[in-house]
Design an enzyme around this catalytic site. Sequence first.
Site, PDB file in Angstrom:
ATOM      1  N   SER A  66       0.802  -1.226   0.000  1.00  0.00           N
ATOM      2  CA  SER A  66       0.000   0.000   0.000  1.00  0.00           C
ATOM      3  C   SER A  66       0.833   1.274   0.000  1.00  0.00           C
ATOM      4  CB  SER A  66      -0.960  -0.039   1.182  1.00  0.00           C
ATOM      5  OG  SER A  66      -1.733  -1.195   1.043  1.00  0.00           O
ATOM      6  N   ARG A  73       7.318   6.467  -4.273  1.00  0.00           N
ATOM      7  CA  ARG A  73       7.960   6.985  -3.062  1.00  0.00           C
ATOM      8  C   ARG A  73       7.334   6.295  -1.857  1.00  0.00           C
ATOM      9  NH1 ARG A  73       3.997  10.219  -4.445  1.00  0.00           N
ATOM     10  NH2 ARG A  73       5.192  10.893  -6.241  1.00  0.00           N
ATOM     11  N   ASP A  79      -4.143  -1.309  -1.150  1.00  0.00           N
ATOM     12  CA  ASP A  79      -5.229  -1.642  -0.217  1.00  0.00           C
ATOM     13  C   ASP A  79      -6.567  -1.017  -0.629  1.00  0.00           C
ATOM     14  OD1 ASP A  79      -4.290   0.905   0.425  1.00  0.00           O
ATOM     15  OD2 ASP A  79      -4.001   0.513   2.564  1.00  0.00           O
TER      16      ASP A  79
HETATM   17  C1  BGC Z   1      -0.313   5.115   0.551  1.00  0.00           C
HETATM   18  C2  BGC Z   1      -1.435   4.484  -0.222  1.00  0.00           C
HETATM   19  C3  BGC Z   1      -2.329   3.693   0.697  1.00  0.00           C
HETATM   20  C4  BGC Z   1      -2.762   4.545   1.892  1.00  0.00           C
HETATM   21  C5  BGC Z   1      -3.596   3.751   2.874  1.00  0.00           C
HETATM   22  C6  BGC Z   1      -0.843   5.896   1.742  1.00  0.00           C
HETATM   23  O1  BGC Z   1       0.214   6.366   2.503  1.00  0.00           O
HETATM   24  O2  BGC Z   1       0.456   5.957  -0.271  1.00  0.00           O
HETATM   25  O3  BGC Z   1      -0.931   3.632  -1.232  1.00  0.00           O
HETATM   26  O4  BGC Z   1      -3.444   3.263  -0.018  1.00  0.00           O
HETATM   27  O5  BGC Z   1      -1.631   5.049   2.545  1.00  0.00           O
HETATM   28  O6  BGC Z   1      -2.910   2.661   3.358  1.00  0.00           O
END
Ligand code: BGC
Length: 496
Positions: free
Chosen positions: A161, A176, A214
């Site tokens: 995620s 990143r 996610d």
């Molecule tokens: C991430 C996402 C993720 C979200 C919730 C963010 O910091 O960049 O990819 O879906 O957090 O987990």
Amino acid sequence: MSFQGGRKAPSRKGSMHDVPKDLMKQIKDLEAQFTVETPKLHEIVAKFQSELEKGLTREGGSIPMNPTWVIGYPSGEETGTYLALDMGGTNLRVCEVELPEEKGQYDIYQSKYRLPEELKSGTGEQLFDYIAECVKQFLIANHEGEDISELKDLHLGFTFSYPCTQDAIDHGVLQRWTKGFDISGVEGEDVVPMFEEALERKGVPIRITALVNDTTGTLIASAYTDPLTRIGCIFGTGCNAAYMEEVGCVPKLDHLGLDPNLQIAINCEWGAFDNERVVLPRTVYDVHIDKTSPRPGQQIFEKMVAGLYLGELFRLVLVDLHANPEVKIFEGQDISALQNEYSLDASFLADIENDPWENLMETHALFEKNLKIDTTEPERKLVRRLAELIGTRAARLSACGVAAIAKKKGITSCHVGADGSVFNLYPHFQTRGAQALREIFGWGKEVREDPIQIVPSEDGSGVGAALIAALTMKRIKQGIHAGVNVKRKNSLIPPV
Ligand code: BGC
């Protein structure tokens, strides 16, 4: 099932008559800084909507709007046994998910592992070796008597995620790190071969069928059981959303010449909204959080709303008030425990907001136990109000993202499947978010049921990832497009 609670978002100010003038002045000041009134919500939604559009163009914008190569919703008839791995902000979860013949059903077996704090700033190899070892232990425990090296037919949906550029569903270059992660050697790299190599080192022959965010998992898992689902959201350590878009509305995919009516899930990565800092009502505390984070200037929206930052915001305000000679708060007390960065998490605020007593005795105990601070009743009233302000702002700003997607897609009624610790555990987050949506869309008392409802989702990173692996296998077997060929060794994706 809707979690709207009542029609009215709670107002629990309690009596403030005994709060001395200097503290009252601070409370008013904090209210002015942290309250997001309806006109501001409108302004944010309008900007958010145009930024979502911009992210889909070839030139791009702050919000990445990543195509995920999850094509279309599940039919409910997916079957088979899949592995799902979820690398969240705090935990690691390995699941085996069975999708039986019965439509929309599933069985799940899972183990949770804590993600050691030091791994968050180590190397990519250390991280993936640790995860691979957890997968191995899970397989040993759940496949007793079987030879692990023979399990190559198990397909794995890996919920990773963080923002990734995907040219295919079994591929993903990390744009990143977010959520405070700072692991070297992974940004700009394809995480799939990195992880598969770690699995190989552990003698686990499994390959990744799908790399999943996610939010995309949440969208798909929710749609599997609730056909009204159009958006998937995570309100947890981080914050983000995914929704289905027609390929024809994604100019940055034009060059692939795909069917414009194909539905592709877009992982918005909306945590990056307003990185250019033009519309969000940031306080000095938000600015500080950003500046001292491992990635300053990134995830500006996320840093105002996500669970990782709520406790820190609260802590920074209190430290600041204590340092102000005009404010008498925690006088004569040793506040060294409060001075530790990131020492309070969102559950601390949640506990304060859950304190049922007018004199806030549970809050008294919390401060004593966690911070060794003996609070007076007026001080507790201030901290309670502060927790409410921070929690309410997070819910109202989060609702702006949901509204922006709905407006962009012309959705006038739907369910938004949501998951994450803040959504599930933070008191009143759901009612406050619902209230903000009413203000944004102008739903008055005449509207008996909110047309757009944010509802608890199915398990996105487990069931959702398994479903996405199933959908991918189906597409591959049918020889249908599952992403452009990235010429990755072992890629399951055939060339277009
Ligand atoms: C991430 C996402 C993720 C979200 C919730 C963010 O910091 O960049 O990819 O879906 O957090 O987990």
